[in-house]
Design a protein around this motif. Structure first.
Motif, short mmCIF file in Angstrom:
data_model
loop_
_atom_site.label_atom_id
_atom_site.label_comp_id
_atom_site.label_asym_id
_atom_site.label_seq_id
_atom_site.Cartn_x
_atom_site.Cartn_y
_atom_site.Cartn_z
N ILE A 201 0.93 -1.33 -0.02
CA ILE A 201 0.05 -0.01 0.06
C ILE A 201 0.93 1.49 -0.19
O ILE A 201 0.71 2.16 -0.83
CB ILE A 201 -1.00 -0.01 1.26
N TYR A 202 1.97 1.17 0.96
CA TYR A 202 2.82 2.32 1.04
C TYR A 202 3.27 2.64 -0.34
O TYR A 202 3.67 3.76 -0.87
CB TYR A 202 3.89 2.20 2.15
N ILE A 203 3.98 1.50 -0.95
CA ILE A 203 4.59 1.74 -2.31
C ILE A 203 3.78 2.31 -3.43
O ILE A 203 3.79 3.02 -4.10
CB ILE A 203 5.30 0.31 -2.86
N LEU A 204 2.31 1.78 -3.27
CA LEU A 204 1.41 2.12 -4.19
C LEU A 204 1.14 3.67 -3.98
O LEU A 204 0.95 4.48 -5.21
CB LEU A 204 0.24 1.51 -4.34
N LEU A 205 0.92 4.03 -2.88
CA LEU A 205 0.69 5.58 -2.70
C LEU A 205 1.70 6.39 -2.90
O LEU A 205 1.68 7.29 -3.62
CB LEU A 205 0.40 5.78 -1.05
N LEU A 206 2.96 6.03 -2.92
CA LEU A 206 4.16 6.62 -3.36
C LEU A 206 4.29 6.96 -4.88
O LEU A 206 4.54 7.86 -5.52
CB LEU A 206 5.49 6.08 -2.84
N TRP A 207 4.28 5.93 -5.54
CA TRP A 207 4.11 5.79 -7.10
C TRP A 207 2.87 6.55 -7.43
O TRP A 207 3.01 7.26 -8.38
CB TRP A 207 3.82 4.36 -7.53
N THR A 208 1.81 6.59 -6.75
CA THR A 208 0.66 7.41 -7.35
C THR A 208 0.80 8.97 -6.98
O THR A 208 0.64 9.62 -7.95
CB THR A 208 -0.56 7.03 -6.60
N THR A 209 1.56 9.19 -6.11
CA THR A 209 2.05 10.39 -5.87
C THR A 209 3.16 10.96 -7.01
O THR A 209 2.93 12.25 -7.45
CB THR A 209 2.60 10.78 -4.29
N ILE A 210 3.93 10.06 -7.18
CA ILE A 210 4.93 10.59 -8.40
C ILE A 210 4.28 10.83 -9.48
O ILE A 210 4.71 11.75 -10.18
CB ILE A 210 6.04 9.57 -8.36
N LEU A 211 3.32 10.07 -10.00
CA LEU A 211 2.55 10.21 -11.26
C LEU A 211 1.84 11.41 -11.27
O LEU A 211 1.77 12.11 -12.08
CB LEU A 211 1.83 9.01 -11.46
#
Length: 206
Positions: free
Chosen positions: A10-20
């Motif tokens: 979940i944390y990895i997905l949130l970080l990736w979403t924020t970068i995008l």
């Protein structure tokens, strides 16, 4: 509760979403500002002059006033952060401009006609229900009726809608409102997790 492995994902997905999200907003800002500076709408054909002593006159030889007349208008970017609300989210601009968008509770009133790029993300700090998701909707309300501009769901495992965005032509007097259904009182108000970004570009004067 999600297992530790799920929490890490979940944390990895949130970080990736924020970068995008950041990349998309930066690209849109660059696109609109570049268009405003460098994209005059000029005729590309040549026309015969009415003066017999001047055999030809190119339509590209416009006066400065004529060139400005065909260019895109001003551009502006506003960022809103969540400051409360359970069903209708209340927003506060980091650098408000009441001449462009006026804030009143959960409603944002459009003050100028133009093209608006809307970028929305809503994230919850926790999610009690694990069998269904919550729906987030960005509405445009005006005298002509109600229209859905953006809509997404908050995933019970990631707690977020991810990035929702589109370009819309809006008119002065319309109101923007973001709602959560069913209502939720645990919105994560961190700017990089819950935000409404607006890029405004005035319509060109042809």
């Amino acid at each position: 509760m999600p297992a530790p492995t799920q929490q890490a994902l979940i944390y990895i997905l949130l970080l990736w979403t924020t970068i995008l999200s950041i990349i998309q907003v930066v690209c849109m800002v660059f696109f609109f500002t570049a268009a405003a500076r460098n994209f005059p709408f000029q005729k590309s054909i040549t026309e015969v002059s009415h003066d017999p002593h001047e055999p030809f006159k190119s339509s590209n030889s416009q006066s400065p006033n004529e060139a400005r007349h065909h260019q895109w208008g001003e551009g502006k970017m506003l960022t809103y952060t969540a400051v409360g609300g359970t069903k209708a989210i209340k927003w506060m601009a980091k650098h408000p401009d009441a001449n462009l968008i006026s804030e009143s509770g959960s409603a944002l009133t459009i003050m100028k006609d133009g093209y608006y790029f809307l970028s929305l993300q809503v994230t919850l700090s926790s999610f009690q229900e694990t069998t269904w998701s919550k729906t987030v909707t960005l509405w445009r309300k005006s005298n002509s009726g109600i229209k859905v501009l953006l809509q997404g769901t908050i995933n019970p495992y990631t707690y977020t809608t991810g990035l929702l965005g589109k370009v819309e032509g809006l008119f002065a007097g319309g109101r923007l409102e973001v709602t959560i259904s069913p209502a939720s009182g645990n919105i994560d108000d961190a700017e990089w997790l819950t935000h409404l970004d607006v890029i405004y570009l005035a319509k060109p004067d042809f």
